[in-house]
Design a protein around this motif. Structure first.
Motif, mmCIF file in Angstrom:
data_model
loop_
_atom_site.group_PDB
_atom_site.id
_atom_site.type_symbol
_atom_site.label_atom_id
_atom_site.label_comp_id
_atom_site.label_asym_id
_atom_site.label_seq_id
_atom_site.Cartn_x
_atom_site.Cartn_y
_atom_site.Cartn_z
ATOM 1 N N LYS A 43 0.838 -1.185 0.000
ATOM 2 C CA LYS A 43 0.000 0.000 0.000
ATOM 3 C C LYS A 43 0.880 1.245 0.000
ATOM 4 C CE LYS A 43 -3.922 2.107 2.438
ATOM 5 N NZ LYS A 43 -4.830 1.997 3.605
ATOM 6 N N CYS A 44 0.538 2.198 -0.861
ATOM 7 C CA CYS A 44 1.337 3.414 -0.983
ATOM 8 C C CYS A 44 1.026 4.400 0.144
ATOM 9 C CB CYS A 44 1.062 4.094 -2.330
ATOM 10 S SG CYS A 44 1.522 3.118 -3.754
ATOM 11 N N LEU A 90 0.268 8.079 1.127
ATOM 12 C CA LEU A 90 -0.411 9.114 0.345
ATOM 13 C C LEU A 90 -0.244 10.487 0.973
ATOM 14 C CD1 LEU A 90 -3.794 7.264 -0.342
ATOM 15 C CD2 LEU A 90 -1.713 7.224 -1.725
ATOM 16 N N LEU A 101 -4.132 12.905 -1.072
ATOM 17 C CA LEU A 101 -4.886 12.004 -1.932
ATOM 18 C C LEU A 101 -5.818 11.166 -1.066
ATOM 19 C CD1 LEU A 101 -2.094 10.693 -4.343
ATOM 20 C CD2 LEU A 101 -4.021 12.154 -4.977
ATOM 21 N N ASP A 102 -7.051 11.016 -1.488
ATOM 22 C CA ASP A 102 -8.006 10.207 -0.746
ATOM 23 C C ASP A 102 -7.848 8.720 -1.035
ATOM 24 O OD1 ASP A 102 -9.169 12.490 0.368
ATOM 25 O OD2 ASP A 102 -10.501 12.737 -1.363
ATOM 26 N N GLU A 103 -7.343 8.415 -2.215
ATOM 27 C CA GLU A 103 -7.241 7.014 -2.617
ATOM 28 C C GLU A 103 -5.968 6.807 -3.423
ATOM 29 O OE1 GLU A 103 -9.911 3.720 -5.129
ATOM 30 O OE2 GLU A 103 -10.672 5.745 -4.729
ATOM 31 N N GLY A 104 -5.283 5.702 -3.165
ATOM 32 C CA GLY A 104 -4.056 5.396 -3.879
ATOM 33 C C GLY A 104 -4.263 4.322 -4.932
ATOM 34 N N ALA A 138 -4.321 0.651 -6.782
ATOM 35 C CA ALA A 138 -4.828 -0.639 -6.315
ATOM 36 C C ALA A 138 -3.703 -1.451 -5.684
ATOM 37 C CB ALA A 138 -5.431 -1.412 -7.486
ATOM 38 N N THR A 139 -4.047 -2.236 -4.692
ATOM 39 C CA THR A 139 -3.052 -3.082 -4.022
ATOM 40 C C THR A 139 -2.995 -4.472 -4.641
ATOM 41 O OG1 THR A 139 -4.709 -3.682 -2.363
ATOM 42 C CG2 THR A 139 -3.231 -1.844 -1.844
#
Length: 371
Positions: free
Chosen positions: A41-42, A44, A47-50, A52-53
């Motif tokens: 997982k990145c 962030l 950003l609300d969303e990174g 895909a994992t």
């Protein structure tokens, strides 16, 4: 080292130092055509969303990425050898260890997009369309080099690739300029602008702040990428930066931190260089051999997911080694550029100066100094 591979029915014989090792080989139908991989997982910033994992990789994509990384790896190892033989002179910064960054980025953009980087440029010259022969010949200063033997290690160019730049951090405002041109032309293209963790503390990138400010104000199609290989020359990131969260440096620009060794705004790719900063740096006085070996250990994602066999990968290795060997032969036998070529291409679409900045009728002369 593997000397020869040949296949008889379903058995591959690998000869190593004269001894034959028998290994069972499977057909392509025995392997998984695609697999799903879990990625980290990145981290962030704004950003609300990174990303895909979970990512899907096909067999063909995996072999393509593997081959590209192997070419870059062996190209750099050959450059190391030629430098020590004094066939390559001057500055030379190698990219081995960081290959996954280049392959991951290129897989996410198009060749019609634009890319600019610093002096550790050999790998990106290849992914942008340069050939191994052209790159190796440029390193040795030969006529068949990608910059006709006049640029060397730090100054290589090809279509939509703006180098190799020797001044630390200088490529960042240049990359913003390329992005401005993309926006002005309305061609739906973007520019990836790469720099290192050492350059992140330079005025062009961070302190002066001008580039990030203009990019944000004008909403330029640019992706700033910090390739954090943990050492700026011989100084670790912890000793060089009060904050090592390079992906947050844009302040008003969203950012994310990616494991650059695992796959693939303002991005920080965490990676590692195997060689020292340049060929003049052994790279062992400020880090331990154990640290290097720990990072150097091979990853075997495709093997563990039953997407390829050891034999298949070794077959690619053999092809790559031959390609590098042929390119090195070309790079050491191709003639050097003639003297009259020296001052060509100083200006675009104009006659060459014989000597830049002097009387245009002055002729270049080669004078041999007798002992």
């Amino acid at each position: 080292d593997m000397k020869l591979i040949f296949v008889i029915d379903s058995v591959t014989q690998i000869y190593t130092n004269g001894a034959a090792l028998i290994m069972s080989a499977r057909t392509f139908t025995d392997f998984t055509t695609q697999a799903t991989f879990e990625i980290k997982k990145c981290d962030l910033f704004k950003l609300d969303e990174g990303p895909a994992t979970q990512v899907v990789l096909t067999h063909d994509e995996g072999l393509q990425y593997y081959r590209t990384m192997q070419i870059m790896r062996h190209m750099e190892l050959k450059a190391d050898q030629l430098y020590k033989q004094k066939m390559i002179r001057g500055f030379c910064h190698l990219y081995d260890g960081q290959e996954a960054c280049a392959v991951g980025l290129e897989a996410s953009i198009n060749l019609s997009d634009h890319l600019i980087t610093a002096y550790r440029a050999h790998g990106y010259t290849y992914t942008r369309g340069g050939t191994v022969k052209e790159i190796m010949a440029e390193l040795t200063g030969r006529r068949g080099g990608i910059a006709k033997g006049k640029g060397g290690s730090m100054h290589m160019y090809c279509k939509n690739f703006y180098g190799g730049n020797g001044i630390i951090g200088a490529q960042v405002p240049l990359g913003a300029g390329v992005a401005l041109a993309c926006k002005y032309l309305g061609n739906n293209e973007l520019c990836v602008c790469l720099y290192g963790d050492g350059a992140a503390n330079q005025s062009c990138v961070y302190s002066t702040f001008e580039t990030y400010n203009m990019a944000a104000l004008w909403k330029l199609p640019v992706i700033f990428v910090c390739e954090n290989n943990r050492y700026g020359m011989g100084t670790s990131v912890e000793r060089a930066a009060a904050s090592t969260d390079y992906y947050k440096r844009g302040e008003f620009i969203p950012g994310l931190r990616v494991d650059g060794m695992d796959g693939l705004v303002l991005m920080e790719l965490q990676t590692y260089r195997y060689h020292g900063h340049s060929m003049s740096d052994p790279g062992i006085s400020y880090r331990t051999r154990e640290e290097i070996q720990e990072v150097h250990s091979k990853r075997d994602h495709m093997l563990r997911h039953n997407m390829a066999s050891v034999e298949e990968l070794k077959g690619i290795d053999v092809e790559v080694r031959k390609e590098i060997k042929d390119a090195a032969q070309f790079a050491t036998t191709d003639p050097e550029p003639p003297l009259e070529e020296l001052c060509n291409h100083i200006f675009y679409n104009e006659p060459p100066f014989e000597v830049c900045g002097t009387n245009p009728w002055t002729k270049l002369k080669s004078i041999s100094q007798s002992s």
